[in-house]
Design an enzyme around this catalytic site. Structure first.
Site, PDB file in Angstrom:
ATOM      1  N   HIS A 271      26.765  42.369  40.047  1.00  0.00           N
ATOM      2  CA  HIS A 271      25.835  41.995  38.974  1.00  0.00           C
ATOM      3  C   HIS A 271      25.544  43.201  38.086  1.00  0.00           C
ATOM      4  CE1 HIS A 271      22.851  39.962  36.801  1.00  0.00           C
ATOM      5  NE2 HIS A 271      21.983  39.636  37.729  1.00  0.00           N
ATOM      6  N   HIS A 310      34.466  38.013  31.391  1.00  0.00           N
ATOM      7  CA  HIS A 310      33.107  37.548  31.707  1.00  0.00           C
ATOM      8  C   HIS A 310      33.193  36.088  32.133  1.00  0.00           C
ATOM      9  CE1 HIS A 310      28.817  36.667  31.169  1.00  0.00           C
ATOM     10  NE2 HIS A 310      28.660  37.970  31.258  1.00  0.00           N
ATOM     11  N   ASP A 366      29.119  45.839  29.711  1.00  0.00           N
ATOM     12  CA  ASP A 366      29.209  47.038  30.542  1.00  0.00           C
ATOM     13  C   ASP A 366      30.274  48.023  30.088  1.00  0.00           C
ATOM     14  OD1 ASP A 366      27.194  46.415  32.407  1.00  0.00           O
ATOM     15  OD2 ASP A 366      28.498  44.878  33.232  1.00  0.00           O
TER      16      ASP A 366
HETATM   17  C1  LIG Z   1      33.508  39.264  35.058  1.00  0.00           C
HETATM   18  C2  LIG Z   1      34.541  38.600  35.968  1.00  0.00           C
HETATM   19  C3  LIG Z   1      34.064  38.705  37.419  1.00  0.00           C
HETATM   20  C4  LIG Z   1      34.666  37.123  35.552  1.00  0.00           C
HETATM   21  O1  LIG Z   1      35.482  36.500  36.449  1.00  0.00           O
HETATM   22  P1  LIG Z   1      35.886  34.969  36.360  1.00  0.00           P
HETATM   23  O2  LIG Z   1      35.130  34.257  35.317  1.00  0.00           O
HETATM   24  O3  LIG Z   1      35.802  34.418  37.739  1.00  0.00           O
HETATM   25  O4  LIG Z   1      37.372  35.035  35.828  1.00  0.00           O
HETATM   26  P2  LIG Z   1      38.672  35.037  36.711  1.00  0.00           P
HETATM   27  O5  LIG Z   1      38.549  36.070  37.802  1.00  0.00           O
HETATM   28  O6  LIG Z   1      38.956  33.633  37.106  1.00  0.00           O
HETATM   29  O7  LIG Z   1      39.749  35.559  35.680  1.00  0.00           O
HETATM   30  C5  LIG Z   1      40.681  34.741  34.954  1.00  0.00           C
HETATM   31  C6  LIG Z   1      41.993  35.484  34.838  1.00  0.00           C
HETATM   32  O8  LIG Z   1      41.805  36.725  34.131  1.00  0.00           O
HETATM   33  C7  LIG Z   1      42.108  37.830  34.994  1.00  0.00           C
HETATM   34  N1  LIG Z   1      41.055  38.840  34.791  1.00  0.00           N
HETATM   35  C8  LIG Z   1      39.731  38.609  34.710  1.00  0.00           C
HETATM   36  N2  LIG Z   1      39.067  39.749  34.465  1.00  0.00           N
HETATM   37  C9  LIG Z   1      40.015  40.710  34.394  1.00  0.00           C
HETATM   38  C10 LIG Z   1      39.947  42.098  34.167  1.00  0.00           C
HETATM   39  N3  LIG Z   1      38.793  42.701  33.956  1.00  0.00           N
HETATM   40  N4  LIG Z   1      41.097  42.799  34.202  1.00  0.00           N
HETATM   41  C11 LIG Z   1      42.290  42.196  34.408  1.00  0.00           C
HETATM   42  N5  LIG Z   1      42.401  40.871  34.623  1.00  0.00           N
HETATM   43  C12 LIG Z   1      41.275  40.136  34.622  1.00  0.00           C
HETATM   44  C13 LIG Z   1      42.083  37.282  36.400  1.00  0.00           C
HETATM   45  O9  LIG Z   1      42.904  38.052  37.264  1.00  0.00           O
HETATM   46  C14 LIG Z   1      42.603  35.902  36.176  1.00  0.00           C
HETATM   47  O10 LIG Z   1      43.992  35.996  35.973  1.00  0.00           O
HETATM   48  P3  LIG Z   1      44.980  34.834  36.523  1.00  0.00           P
HETATM   49  O11 LIG Z   1      44.610  33.611  35.736  1.00  0.00           O
HETATM   50  O12 LIG Z   1      46.342  35.358  36.253  1.00  0.00           O
HETATM   51  O13 LIG Z   1      44.655  34.693  37.981  1.00  0.00           O
HETATM   52  C15 LIG Z   1      35.940  39.280  35.797  1.00  0.00           C
HETATM   53  O14 LIG Z   1      36.359  39.164  34.451  1.00  0.00           O
HETATM   54  C16 LIG Z   1      35.906  40.740  36.221  1.00  0.00           C
HETATM   55  O15 LIG Z   1      36.015  41.021  37.417  1.00  0.00           O
HETATM   56  N6  LIG Z   1      35.779  41.678  35.260  1.00  0.00           N
HETATM   57  C17 LIG Z   1      35.709  43.086  35.590  1.00  0.00           C
HETATM   58  C18 LIG Z   1      34.335  43.448  36.116  1.00  0.00           C
HETATM   59  C19 LIG Z   1      33.260  43.468  35.063  1.00  0.00           C
HETATM   60  O16 LIG Z   1      33.455  44.032  33.990  1.00  0.00           O
HETATM   61  N7  LIG Z   1      32.115  42.848  35.367  1.00  0.00           N
HETATM   62  C20 LIG Z   1      30.968  42.837  34.486  1.00  0.00           C
HETATM   63  C21 LIG Z   1      30.657  41.481  34.024  1.00  0.00           C
HETATM   64  S1  LIG Z   1      29.320  41.527  32.879  1.00  0.00           S
END
Ligand SMILES: CC(C)(COP(=O)(O)OP(=O)(O)OC[C@H]1O[C@@H](n2cnc3c(N)ncnc32)[C@H](O)[C@@H]1OP(=O)(O)O)[C@@H](O)C(=O)NCCC(=O)NCCS
Length: 443
Positions: A271, A310, A366
């Site tokens: 988070h 996100h 972030d």
């Molecule tokens: C924020 C987050 C958790 C959202 O996750 P989510 O909505 O569940 O999205 P998903 O994990 O299903 O991602 C969809 C696709 O994009 C990819 N993806 C998502 N975020 C990515 C990232 N930061 N870098 C590379 N690939 C990413 C996933 O691997 C997935 O690929 P696929 O379809 O080939 O499997 C994710 O984007 C993430 O981990 N980002 C990095 C951490 C971060 O910055 N968090 C702060 C949020 S405010």
């Protein structure tokens, strides 16, 4: 679409062949309605399985609107871009809590109230001084906010509007004092008392950084940038910590305990901790020449590009755009963080790369916030504390909405039980009879 037949969902249960009409309102059905769908009278009704509430609305809310596809964020209907540019954190806090912008008189009263509740009881100071020298400031903040409920026991009278208002003012006012003291504690420096002549954000900076000078004077550009960061973090509808505040608050406990639960949720790396991960990543990349190899690694699934993507935004996070602008103002004062160059190049390359474009991965809040916080000389442990100070009005606005909402009940999700049933208990004297050298009850 007519109001009668068309606003319903027809569900056919293939187990029984029966059909049900379920009302649709605001694009949702009431989950409880599914309970009528049963195989027979004795069996439990149908329920939904939704870990993480990915498609379940837990409340009706008029605090914050997000359109993730279009990259829109509004507090009480006002676009975040306008609030960040033209408003102040305390005015935004008023807006979130009261639902409308203040008149001049209302604003002056609000600022006066907040300013005059920034002091803490001396025993809170003693309590905080009892933490170990290396205590995480977020743990200190969570514990201290929880402890405030014992200083204001009347706060559990949550049905009284004046009483609720008093606690809301106290919490918004005291949060910077608690955050600054947690920061000073780690440095072994004396805690600095609030200065009522300073604005909310100036006062926070003074409590953080004042040493022996008579009066701490912060650079206006830094004050504005931090104020904007607080505004950007002030609310974000039903995220994990807000859900924690609402869930705990639904038991009708006092607001300090509810907000302490929210701080606990924010403490978690999924988070509040992503900006710290961004800094670690940028440091590891080290220089612009290493970016292509890093991006290849991300595309091959070795790791994630932190600060990108996100759950809700499938477009540029509107907060990230504003933070990027704030970076310039802060670095003008503090000197440029050398990691900025790497971040900007990384963003440029990623935004043109098919992998990120196809998945709608854009910078989130972030991606740049850690760089700014570092320029202020905050250690990474303080990043979530800053987030918590900004988020406090949002948590309280959501809490206020909850306690006044007649639809709300104590939070109690259903489960799908997967364990054993009706086992016969065998006493330890019988179960352990064959185990050599073990006497039941003595270890
Ligand atoms: C924020 C987050 C958790 C959202 O996750 P989510 O909505 O569940 O999205 P998903 O994990 O299903 O991602 C969809 C696709 O994009 C990819 N993806 C998502 N975020 C990515 C990232 N930061 N870098 C590379 N690939 C990413 C996933 O691997 C997935 O690929 P696929 O379809 O080939 O499997 C994710 O984007 C993430 O981990 N980002 C990095 C951490 C971060 O910055 N968090 C702060 C949020 S405010």
């Amino acid at each position: 679409m007519t109001d009668t037949g068309d606003n319903t969902l027809t569900v056919r249960d293939n187990r029984t062949g029966k059909e049900y009409q379920i009302q649709i309102s605001d694009g949702a059905i009431k989950a409880a309605e599914l309970g009528q769908i049963k195989i027979d009278e004795d069996s439990p009704g149908l329920s939904t399985y939704d870990p993480g509430f990915t498609n379940t609305a837990s409340c009706r809310s008029s605090v914050t609107y997000i359109d993730g596809e279009k990259g829109i964020l509004e507090y009480r209907g006002y676009p975040i871009e306008q609030l960040a540019e033209k408003s102040s954190f305390l005015e935004v806090a008023y807006l979130l809590i009261h639902g409308a912008l203040p008149t001049k008189e209302q604003y002056d009263t609000w600022v006066h109230e907040i300013t005059h509740h920034t002091f803490l009881h001396e025993n809170v100071k003693t309590f905080m001084q009892g933490f170990r020298y290396d205590a995480h400031p977020m743990g200190m903040l969570m514990a201290s906010v929880g402890a405030l409920s014992t200083f204001y026991p009347e706060s559990n009278n949550i049905t009284d509007a004046d009483n609720r208002h008093m606690q809301i003012v106290r919490m918004i006012a005291k949060m910077p004092t608690l955050g600054a003291w947690a920061f000073r504690h780690a440095q072994g420096k004396p805690y600095v008392y609030p200065d009522n002549e300073l604005s909310y954000t100036e006062n926070f900076l003074a409590m953080l950084f004042k040493m022996s000078e008579q009066k701490y004077v912060a650079d206006e550009r830094l004050v504005k940038a931090l104020d904007v960061l607080f505004i950007l973090h002030a609310d974000h509808e039903q995220n994990c910590s807000t859900n924690a505040v609402r869930s705990v608050g639904s038991s009708q406990v006092d607001p300090y305990s509810s907000v302490a639960a929210g701080i606990g949720a924010l403490y978690g790396p999924l988070h509040g901790g992503a900006n710290e991960a961004v800094l670690r990543m940028l440091r590891r990349i080290g220089s612009k020449e290493n970016i292509p190899a890093f991006i290849e690694g991300v595309k091959n699934g070795n790791e994630k590009l932190m600060g990108f993507g996100h759950r809700v935004y499938k477009n540029y996070d509107p907060r990230a755009k504003i933070i990027k602008k704030a970076c310039d103002d802060v670095f003008e004062v503090t000197g440029v963080n050398p990691l900025l160059e790497i971040a900007q190049e990384l963003e440029k390359i990623a935004l043109e790369d098919e992998y990120f474009v196809k998945r709608k991965l854009y910078p989130n809040v972030d991606f740049y916030s850690g760089l700014i916080y570092e320029a202020f000389q905050f250690p990474p442990e303080m990043f979530t504390v800053l987030f918590a100070i900004g988020r406090t009005p949002g948590w309280l606005a959501q809490w206020l909405e909850l306690v006044q909402d007649k639809d709300q009940k104590i939070a109690r999700p259903k489960q799908i039980y997967t364990g054993d049933r009706t086992l016969d208990f065998v006493p330890s004297s019988e179960r352990w009879a064959g185990d050599a050298g073990i006497t039941p009850g003595i270890s």
